[in-house]
Design a protein around this motif. Structure first.
Motif, PDB file in Angstrom:
ATOM      1  N   MET A  46      -0.633  -4.176 -10.380  1.00 59.78           N
ATOM      2  CA  MET A  46       0.789  -4.324 -10.675  1.00 59.78           C
ATOM      3  C   MET A  46       1.035  -4.606 -12.155  1.00 59.78           C
ATOM      4  O   MET A  46       2.155  -4.605 -12.623  1.00 59.78           O
ATOM      5  CB  MET A  46       1.412  -5.439  -9.849  1.00 59.78           C
ATOM      6  CG  MET A  46       1.543  -5.093  -8.401  1.00 59.78           C
ATOM      7  SD  MET A  46      -0.024  -5.345  -7.606  1.00 59.78           S
ATOM      8  CE  MET A  46       0.477  -5.333  -5.912  1.00 59.78           C
ATOM      9  N   ARG A 264       2.899   5.051  -6.210  1.00 59.06           N
ATOM     10  CA  ARG A 264       1.941   4.090  -6.769  1.00 59.06           C
ATOM     11  C   ARG A 264       0.637   4.789  -7.156  1.00 59.06           C
ATOM     12  O   ARG A 264       0.282   5.824  -6.584  1.00 59.06           O
ATOM     13  CB  ARG A 264       1.640   2.997  -5.736  1.00 59.06           C
ATOM     14  CG  ARG A 264       2.875   2.159  -5.352  1.00 59.06           C
ATOM     15  CD  ARG A 264       2.583   1.250  -4.166  1.00 59.06           C
ATOM     16  NE  ARG A 264       3.621   0.255  -3.917  1.00 59.06           N
ATOM     17  CZ  ARG A 264       4.566   0.347  -2.975  1.00 59.06           C
ATOM     18  NH1 ARG A 264       4.636   1.415  -2.183  1.00 59.06           N
ATOM     19  NH2 ARG A 264       5.459  -0.610  -2.811  1.00 59.06           N
ATOM     20  N   TYR A 268      -3.109   0.619  -7.610  1.00 59.18           N
ATOM     21  CA  TYR A 268      -1.975  -0.155  -7.094  1.00 59.18           C
ATOM     22  C   TYR A 268      -2.102  -0.250  -5.570  1.00 59.18           C
ATOM     23  O   TYR A 268      -1.988  -1.331  -4.970  1.00 59.18           O
ATOM     24  CB  TYR A 268      -0.682   0.536  -7.526  1.00 59.18           C
ATOM     25  CG  TYR A 268       0.603  -0.273  -7.481  1.00 59.18           C
ATOM     26  CD1 TYR A 268       0.854  -1.209  -6.490  1.00 59.18           C
ATOM     27  CD2 TYR A 268       1.593  -0.057  -8.438  1.00 59.18           C
ATOM     28  CE1 TYR A 268       2.052  -1.913  -6.447  1.00 59.18           C
ATOM     29  CE2 TYR A 268       2.796  -0.759  -8.409  1.00 59.18           C
ATOM     30  CZ  TYR A 268       3.013  -1.684  -7.407  1.00 59.18           C
ATOM     31  OH  TYR A 268       4.197  -2.380  -7.371  1.00 59.18           O
TER      32      TYR A 268
END
Ligand SMILES: C[S@@+](CC[C@H](N)C(=O)[O-])C[C@H]1O[C@@H](n2cnc3c(N)ncnc32)[C@H](O)[C@@H]1O
Length: 366
Positions: A46, A264, A268
């Motif tokens: 993240m 993503r 991730y």
């Protein structure tokens, strides 16, 4: 979904064991190369920078989420509610057809289903005796849209399939088209049609052998992603598993402002899987995928390496898919697509003996 197609991204096909390369497209700003390993627990995916569909840059996912849904306090609840409303509203404006749910790329349906079938078939043989043929198998198709995956794949392998889809006109279309399938196959049927979103769904305990989640998890925030999988784990039978098939961003994430979803990166995803307590399943290297010839496998999967087992059977094994496989055969302008098999089992170590490796004589697919 506008963003599941990214015309500006050049997709380079890479086998899953290769590290993810930075974006090669000169139209896109240079991203810092990811030097971390895939050990999600020692690297926070993240933290990686991302962008949105209008080209805006975010320092990290936290910055993006803070802006989209707030910090999670009471006052921000309406922002999160709006995020989900906008996502569903986008799909409510889309025609209830295969072409509609595939963002106008209806032609990828065949390649998608073939890739999924090879993956599923291999997993079922790995996890269940006789591929589960003598068992009563039940699947859940999440974010099912018009029932494309159930109709073309799941209904042939599972005795019962439940569908979950928050957009009612998609679910109605699925119900209608699948009623004909039921007539054609008196052994296999669709049972439940749930018109709810993933973030509000809790499955019945121990109902499913496979929970299939394709091209819809990007609508869930990170928190809801993790809490969905934690609840859904309880819905798996012993030996059951999740298949997550999704678009993969080269780095960090890409936010779609139009349909309120994010794509993503693989890291991730792995970070989130770790938080969910899920593991990437492992396949037995020596399992022969009898249904496919080497030539067909080349066409369907282009996995890089196949191992001829023995000349008489003509069987081939897929070199450890790990279980995380690239979908091949999709147009180049699309995001890379990966299939993950996720289990609650702690992965076993695969020991390869020298003699077996020699006997199998790997060959490279060109
Ligand atoms: C790209 S379509 C894919 C449909 C289907 N999985 C397929 O591959 O044919 C995305 C689907 O996700 C659904 N969706 C949107 N938000 C969702 C949510 N919060 N929970 C579950 N599904 C959602 C949409 O309604 C739409 O049917």
């Amino acid at each position: 979904m506008a963003l599941w197609i990214r015309p500006t991204f050049k997709v380079v096909s890479i086998f899953q064991h290769h590290p993810i390369n930075p974006i090669q497209n000169p139209n896109l700003p240079n991203k810092k190369k990811n030097t971390s390993t895939s050990n999600a627990s020692c690297w926070s995916a993240m933290e990686a920078a991302g962008s949105d569909s209008d080209g805006r840059e975010f320092k990290n996912a936290q910055e993006m989420w803070r802006e989209q849904i707030g910090d999670g306090d009471e006052a921000d609840n309406h922002k999160k509610t709006q995020w989900y409303r906008d996502g569903v509203a986008y799909w409510e404006g889309v025609e209830a057809s295969v072409n509609g749910v595939l963002g106008g790329f209806g032609q990828v349906n065949d390649a998608d289903i073939k890739g999924s079938e090879a993956f599923l078939n291999t997993l079922l043989h790995e996890r269940f005796d006789g591929g589960g043929r003598n068992q009563h198998l039940v699947a859940l198709d999440c974010g099912s849209g018009v029932g494309r995956i159930t109709k073309n794949l799941l209904i042939r392998y599972f005795n019962e399939v439940d569908l979950l889809e928050p957009v009612s006109h998609f679910l109605d279309a699925a119900r209608e088209s699948l009623s004909q399938e039921y007539v054609a196959s008196n052994m296999h049927k669709t049972t439940n049609f749930y018109c709810v979103p993933l973030q509000e769904f809790t499955p019945d305990a121990g109902r499913y052998d496979v929970i299939w989640i394709q091209w819809c998890i990007g609508h869930l925030t990170d928190d809801d992603f993790v809490s969905f999988f934690k609840r859904a784990k309880v819905g798996l039978k012993p030996g059951g598993f999740f298949v997550l098939k999704e678009n993969i961003a080269r780095n960090g994430f890409v936010l779609d402002n139009e349909d309120r979803s994010i794509t993503r990166s693989e890291l991730y995803f792995k970070d989130l899987f770790h938080q969910c307590g899920l593991h990437l399943g492992q396949l037995d290297v020596s399992y022969p995928t009898w249904t496919y010839s080497i030539k067909e496998l080349k066409h369907i999967l282009k996995v890089g390496i196949v191992i001829p087992l023995d000349c008489c059977s003509g069987g081939v094994a897929i070199q450890p898919i790990g279980v995380n496989l690239d979908q091949k055969g999709l147009p180049e302008e699309l995001f890379a697509v990966k299939m993950f098999a996720l289990t609650t089992d702690v992965p076993k170590k695969v020991h390869k003996t020298r003699s077996k490796a020699q006997a199998n004589r790997p060959g490279i697919i060109k």
